[in-house]
Structures are given as structure tokens and as C-alpha cells.
Design an enzyme around this catalytic site. Structure first.
Site, PDB file in Angstrom:
ATOM      1  CG  HIS A 406      -0.428   0.340   2.511  1.00  0.00           C
ATOM      2  ND1 HIS A 406      -0.463   1.625   3.006  1.00  0.00           N
ATOM      3  CD2 HIS A 406       0.128  -0.409   3.477  1.00  0.00           C
ATOM      4  CE1 HIS A 406       0.050   1.640   4.226  1.00  0.00           C
ATOM      5  NE2 HIS A 406       0.425   0.423   4.540  1.00  0.00           N
ATOM      6  CD  GLU A 453      -2.510  -1.188   5.461  1.00  0.00           C
ATOM      7  OE1 GLU A 453      -2.268  -2.195   6.155  1.00  0.00           O
ATOM      8  OE2 GLU A 453      -2.226  -0.019   5.837  1.00  0.00           O
TER       9      GLU A 453
END
Length: 777
Positions: A406, A453
């Protein structure tokens, strides 16, 4: 152009010993024509080769000799050609791997990290979209096919935060609630940094006395009850560590608290204050605060189970199915926690609850210190952006090897997550170099840069939910790197069938902190076990969760260093990385190398390097743990693990069968195919499909009770710790419920639920066994 036999004859005649030529000439005198002995052969000055036409083919002895030699030479040429093809097919993957290793460069990684961490980039902000553009353009610069996919998701940001401490006979204290700039660190002065807050914490106001709850675990609240400290109607103060912050808030809400503040104690994040603080050492300064989400679900809270497209159906924020927190919370620093804890009286906290703030004792409260708590959140639906690069497979383009990290951060995120993003971009550079040299993966490789995320694995989850059917059919593996480098020491978690591949790969990579040994060697030393310590992926703490626990894709998570003290603070920046995390970026090189070599094996190996013997051994160990716990709990005799043991026996037989098939395939050399006969190729593909799909068999449509989104019955989070991981989580949760019941009738029902979960897990193992066997019953 002369035929091959003519050229070979000429070559042979050029190199024949003179005695053989003379013998052939003598034989010519006896031929049917009765001619005189011919003149010795000599080259024609105008020809680059001997005048072979002067050697008449009717002279039988020479003809037979030359023909025999021709056949011999052709045999040698054919053998040479065969060996060349064989060596090429068996060693080209090894050559590509060596080339890839040579391409990885620490300066390139360092430059990427510096670019990615120039500004704070929380999901949904302009700065974070700039990082998406940077990643996508870099993928293209390296020659990869890149694209992005946007989703519209619920995100939250702070509008107002206030904590005021009052206590009888003392002045009112308004707490600072911010992190202080430190000398020599320009990042900590950045005005664009969002102040510390909890993602998805609801707005709320509360005024109440304070109770200290240690780490906020379920057992901590049970201890408070035993010690007579009443939580109902209080504001809880707890310290970070041990469990997920969202579970701290939920446990406090269940105990009746009206709000929660969570701080970072020097005991956990400051090495007891013995080595100073950043920037003089790696430890979190007293004003440091850990941001983070307190959402206990995964993905966009308003679209649980389906993708959050712009026109998607959305739940109300008040819908209980969103799993959003019920009470407000704030992260605070040790500096702000100190006066709160000083204001508490009541019983002295147990010895194991004592931290290292400047207090004679940590006390439980309640009061007399009182907090006036006020928080206003901006809850809004905003776009996020996932970015992808695809390298199409040459032979199986419909089989996907996925690598992900992420990109969003709570502030600068040098460790979390952009050490991993820099590694992902270096992977892209390495693969791009291989493509320039003519490499094409056998299977398709997809590089994934996830967004949001930090709020709850949002970007990856929305994408998995949207693509779940394709992933179910075609995904080979997902390999995650989040905090790629936080310090020394390799750490890894994996689906058990990938253990051996991970071990083999680390033997190929040099330890970045000791060039005299392999990464595997140092990993063994740190594990202090006969085999390296490989964790399992049952927690929900990074983007592998949706792949493994929801879609059943075999997964892996690798990183250097474990917990690091400046986690989710403004001090997790490029300056901290070059001073303490990885000054020479050698660990970055090592993790990128491991990641890339794993990808090359999984993309190019003819037979997928997955060994289910490890899985069977793990499942057997988990079952023995359950049997032991049932004995401890004095479970009714009717509760039996026989279904699990029986299913494991069948699984062992299926694994033995497919292992024999794989051995036979490897001996036949089915990795190379040509011509119209594709039978071997499809047999190989069928075996690989069984290997990659066996993991899917552990999924159950009903999922874990109370958390139906989590479908995997072997690996998933337990109910009171989203970071925690137990095998067979549904069984363990049901045992916990049964052992905590005091009513006989209720207890009987709950033990029956334990047996039901044992049967469900046994059926999942049986399904995996049938997939590996590959035949209908």
C-alpha cells in the site's frame, strides 16, 4: 546452396588422415572402370573448400566411410542441438534470476523513498493522489503496462479535538494533543501534517472520571472488574501494544466506557527512556502519538462484501453491519498521558501493568481526575486510487502472480508503507530490465499499489471484492510487503505450502548485515529453532487479508524488522530511515531481491513450488492444541476432535498421491513442450490448478461466526484482537464462549456450538483433500 551432406563430406575430407586417403585411392584402382590411381586431392585455388567432385562417389569404400562419418557428425550435431535446448530450458530461469539480482540498486530505492515521502499523504488527499501518479508514471518509465482503478469510499478526518483535565484542588490542564518539532528534522515542522486522530472514530463529547485499563485487552477489563474498578460511564485510558487499537475501543465500549484515549508508554516505545529519543536515538519522543484506524472491519464500511463503485449501494453510517466504532476515541502522547495518570487514585495497578512514565505507581482510578473529551470527525465519501502494472505471461496469461504494497500513510510513512512502495518500484525496474533482455514470464505478473490501507485495508479489499470470481479461477499467489524495512532481521508469514520456497529463496540472498552469510543463515540464528520461524496470516493487519481470508489465495508477507518505535507518527520519515532504519539501504535491496526471486519462481516454474506436506503438519499441530485445550477446559465427553483427525488422515493420503504425480511429471521433463502435442502441457496445468486451488477449499460461505466476511476456516482473526491470529479461529472463539458461560443450559448449547465448528473445519479439510486428489468421488 549445397546440401548439408556435401558440406560435411568436405569437412571430413579436409580433416581425414593421409593414410586413410591413400587407402581409399588404392581401393579405387580395383574398381569396375579399371582406371589408374587418381592424383592426390588438392584444393582448388579458386574455391574455399576442397574440390570434392574429383572424389567419385562410385568408389564404394570411400563412399561408405564418408557416409558413416557424415552420420556420426550429424549425430553429434543433433546431440549438441538437443543439449543446447535442454540446457536452455532448464537454466534460463536461473540466468534470469541472476540478472534480476544484479539489477537491484540501493541508490535507486533510496531515491524513490525520498520522492514518496516529501509530503504527508493520507488517503483521499491531493498529496496521496500525487504519489499514485508518481507510481503509475514510474511503472511506465520502466516499460511496464500500467493503469489505475478508483473507488469511492468512506473516509474520516479530524475537524476538532479537545481534552481538558480537571481535578479537585488543581488547575485545569488543556492537553496539547500534537507532536512537537525536533531539531535537525525538517519533516516534523511540516504544516500539512494532520494532527493525531483515529480513523473512523465517531464524533462525541464526554465528561467523566478516568480509569486506567493497561493494554485494553478483554482480560484487562476482567481484571478491573475483579479489583473493583468500575468502568461503566468512565473514560478509559489505555496504552498501545499487544492488541489492535480498534479492539481496545470495542472492549472499552462493551465494559460501558463513554470514550477512550490511548497513549504510547515509554516502556513499549521508548526503551524505558534509557537511550534518549529521536533524533538522538530511534525511540519515540515523549510528544509522539500513534495514529491509526479503530474500524474493526475490512474494506469500505458502507459496502461490506461488494465493491464501492461510484453508484454502488451504500449502508447508512448508523447501520450496525458497518462495524464502525460506537464510542469516540483519540490517540495521545506519553507527554499528555502523564498528567492524566498522575490524577488517578484508587488501587495500585498490578505489577505487570506498570509502565515507565515518571510516576511512583500507576493506579487504576476511578478519578479523581476527570476528562472533558470533545471530538468532531468529518465523515465523507472520497475517491481512492489503486495503481497496477501488468507483465503478461507468455504461456499462461490467465494465471496471475500478484505482488502488492500500500501507498497511503498517516503522515510521511518512510517505513509504513513507503519502504515497501520503493521496493515495489525497484521490482518494476528490475523486471523492466529483464524484459529488455528478452525475458517473458510464463504466467502473468501483476504489481499492485494499494490505497487507503491505513483506514482498514480498503483499497485492496474493494478490488478483491470486485474481482473475486476471476481471482478464484486464476490467482496463483499474493505476496505482500508493507513495512519492508523497519530495522534488522527478516520476518515472514506465509501459507504453509509456500514455506519451502521461501526458505530456498533466502539461501540465494546475502544477509545485508553480514556479507559472510546468507539471509537464511541469519534468519536461522534469530529463530533459534531447527527451522526458520514463519508466521501464519490469520490477523487482519495488512493487505494479504482479503486475498487469503476472503478469496482463498495462497499468500505471503515479508519484511525486515518487527515493531518500530515511531510507528504512525510524524517521526516515521526519510530522516529516521537514513539514520536508524537502513542507512545504506542494503536491507531494502535484500527484501526487494527476495520478493523478486519469489515472483520469478512462481511465475516461471513449470510446476508451482507449493508443498502441502507442510500444511498437513501445521493442521495436525493445530488439532493437537485444540485437544489439549478441551482437556484443560474439562469439556463434555461428547465434544470430540475425531472428525478433524479423520479428515487429516485423508488429506495426508491426497498429498501423498499428488506428490507422486509431481515426481513423475518432473522425471518426464514436462516443463518444455513444442509441436502439436499439448497433452503434457495440459496435464501439467491440471496439476498446478490443484495446487493453487486447494487453499480455496478452506473457505466456507458462512465464514467465521459474527464475522462472516472472513471465509477462511483455518486462518482468520479471533474475535477480540484483529491483530491476533489463531488457527481454526471459529473453533477457538466457540471454546472461549463455552468456557466463559456459567448457566448450565447456556453452557450446553455453547459446547454444542464448539462441536459444530469442529465439524465445519473438518469438512473444509476434506474439501482441500478432494481438490488435491483431483478426482470426483
Amino acid at each position: 546452396m549445397q546440401p548439408l551432406s556435401w558440406w560435411v563430406q568436405c569437412l571430413v575430407l579436409r580433416t581425414l588422415p593421409g593414410s586413410l586417403l591413400r587407402r581409399a585411392d588404392h581401393q579405387r584402382s580395383d574398381n569396375a572402370y579399371g582406371e589408374e590411381e587418381a592424383a592426390p586431392l588438392r584444393p582448388d585455388r579458386n574455391s574455399p573448400l576442397p574440390m570434392c567432385d574429383s572424389f567419385k562417389p562410385c568408389r564404394k569404400g570411400a563412399f561408405i566411410l564418408v557416409t558413416s562419418l557424415t552420420l556420426a557428425v550429424l549425430s553429434v550435431l543433433a546431440m549438441h542441438l538437443f543439449l543446447s535446448i535442454w540446457l536452455s530450458s532448464n537454466h534460463k530461469e536461473e540466468n534470469w534470476q541472476r540478472m534480476f539480482v544484479d539489477y537491484i540498486d540501493n541508490n535507486s530505492i533510496s531515491n524513490h523513498l525520498q520522492q514518496l515521502t516529501k509530503e504527508p499523504h493520507v488517503a483521499g488527499t491531493t498529496e496521496n493522489f500525487k504519489t499514485a501518479e508518481y507510481v503509475e508514471s514510474t511503472f511506465r518509465d520502466y516499460g511496464l503496462d500500467a493503469h489505475h482503478k478508483d473507488f469511492d469510499v468512506l473516509l474520516t478526518y479530524p475537524l476538532h479535538r479537545s481534552l481538558v483535565l480537571t481535578q479537585p484542588g488543581h488547575e485545569t490542564i488543556e492537553l496539547f494533543l500534537n507532536e512537537r518539532a525536533v531539531p535537525g528534522d525538517p519533516y516534523s515542522n511540516n504544516s500539512k501534517v494532520m494532527p493525531p486522530f483515529h480513523g473512523y472514530a465517531p464524533s462525541g463529547n464526554a465528561s467523566a472520571e478516568v480509569v486506567y485499563a493497561n493494554y485494553g485487552r478483554q482480560e484487562d477489563f476482567e481484571k478491573l472488574s475483579q479489583l473493583g474498578a468500575t468502568v461503566e460511564g468512565a473514560i478509559v485510558i489505555a496504552r498501545y501494544g499487544m492488541i489492535y487499537r480498534g479492539d481496545i475501543v470495542e472492549n472499552a465500549a462493551r465494559a460501558g466506557a463513554v470514550a477512550v484515549v490511548i497513549y504510547s508508554d515509554p516502556f513499549d516505545y521508548g526503551n524505558n527512556g534509557t537511550q534518549g529519543y529521536y533524533p538522538d536515538s530511534q525511540w519515540l519522543p515523549p510528544s509522539g502519538a500513534q495514529r491509526g484506524s479503530v474500524y474493526r472491519g475490512i474494506g469500505d464500511p458502507l459496502t461490506p462484501g461488494w465493491a464501492s463503485e461510484s453508484e454502488a449501494e451504500r449502508l447508512s453510517v448508523d447501520d450496525p453491519n458497518t462495524m464502525l466504532p460506537r464510542i469516540p476515541s483519540l490517540p495521545i502522547s506519553a507527554e499528555d498521558a502523564l498528567p492524566i495518570l498522575r490524577s488517578l487514585s484508587g488501587p495500585v495497578a498490578p505489577l505487570e501493568w506498570q509502565g515507565t512514565l515518571e510516576l511512583s505507581d500507576y493506579k487504576l482510578g476511578r478519578g479523581p481526575g476527570r476528562l472533558n473529551f470533545s471530538y468532531v470527525a468529518n465523515q465523507t465519501v472520497r475517491p481512492i486510487r489503486n495503481v497496477f502494472a501488468t507483465i503478461l505471461g507468455s504461456e499462461e496469461p490467465d494465471r496471475f502472480v500478484l505482488l502488492g504494497n500500500h501507498r497511503d500513510a498517516w503522515a510521511f510513512g518512510a517505513v509504513d508503507p513507503n519502504s515497501g512502495t520503493a521496493a515495489l518500484l525497484e521490482l518494476a525496474r528490475g523486471f523492466g530490465k529483464l524484459l529488455e533482455q528478452g525475458w517473458r514470464p510464463h504466467r502473468t505478473i501483476v504489481l499492485c499499489s494499494w490505497d487507503a490501507e491505513e483506514f482498514g485495508l480498503v483499497g485492496s479489499t474493494e478490488w478483491v471484492e470486485q474481482n473475486s470470481d476471476i481471482l478464484n479461477a486464476n490467482a496463483v499467489v499474493y505476496m505482500n510487503v508493507d513495512c519492508a524495512v523497519a530495522g534488522p532481521g527478516l520476518n515472514a508469514g506465509a501459507s504453509p505450502q509456500l514455506d519451502d520456497l521461501l526458505i530456498e529463496t533466502t539461501k540465494q540472498v546475502t544477509d545485508p548485515d553480514d556479507f559472510g552469510q546468507s539471509l537464511y543463515d541469519s534468519w536461522m540464528v534469530s529463530s533459534n529453532k531447527p527451522t526458520p520461524s514463519i508466521g501464519r496470516l490469520g490477523g487482519g493487519d495488512s493487505d494479504f487479508a482479503s486475498f487469503l481470508q476472503h478469496a482463498g489465495v495462497p499468500s505471503m508477507d515479508i519484511y525486515f524488522g518487527a515493531d518500530y518505535p515511531v510507528y504512525h507518527s510524524i517521526y516515521d520519515n526519510y530522516n529516521w530511515m537514513v539514520k536508524f532504519g537502513d542507512p545504506l539501504f542494503r536491507r531494502h535491496v535484500a527484501i526487494t531481491t527476495v520478493w523478486g526471486l519469489l515472483a520469478l519462481r512462481l511465475a516461471d516454474d513449470a510446476i508451482l513450488p507449493m508443498k502441502y506436506e507442510n500444511y498437513a503438519n501445521e493442521l495436525h499441530t493445530y488439532t493437537l492444541s485444540i485437544i489439549s485445550r478441551l482437556k484443560e477446559a474439562d469439556a463434555p465427553e461428547s465434544i470430540s476432535c475425531t472428525p478433524l483427525l479423520s479428515a487429516l488422515k485423508d488429506l495426508g493420503a491426497s498429498i501423498s498421491k499428488i506428490s507422486q504425480e509431481l515426481k513423475a511429471v518432473n522425471q518426464e521433463g514436462m516443463g518444455v513442450h513444442s509441436g502439436p502435442d499439448l497433452g503434457p502441457f495440459y496435464r501439467q496445468r491440471g496439476l498446478n490448478d490443484r495446487l493453487l486451488r486447494a487453499e480455496r477449499a478452506f473457505l466456507d460461505s458462512e465464514g467465521i461466526p459474527g464475522y462472516s466476511w472472513y471465509k477462511h476456516l483455518v486462518y482468520g482473526p479471533v474475535s477480540n484482537n484483529n491483530y491476533g491470529s489463531l488457527s481454526f479461529p471459529a473453533i477457538w472463539d466457540s471454546i472461549y464462549e463455552a468456557t466463559g458461560s456459567s448457566n448450565d443450559a447456556s453452557n450446553s448449547t455453547k459446547w454444542a456450538a464448539v462441536q459444530h465448528q469442529i465439524f465445519r473445519s473438518a469438512r473444509a479439510i476434506t474439501r482441500a483433500s478432494l481438490v488435491l486428489r483431483g478426482k470426483l468421488t
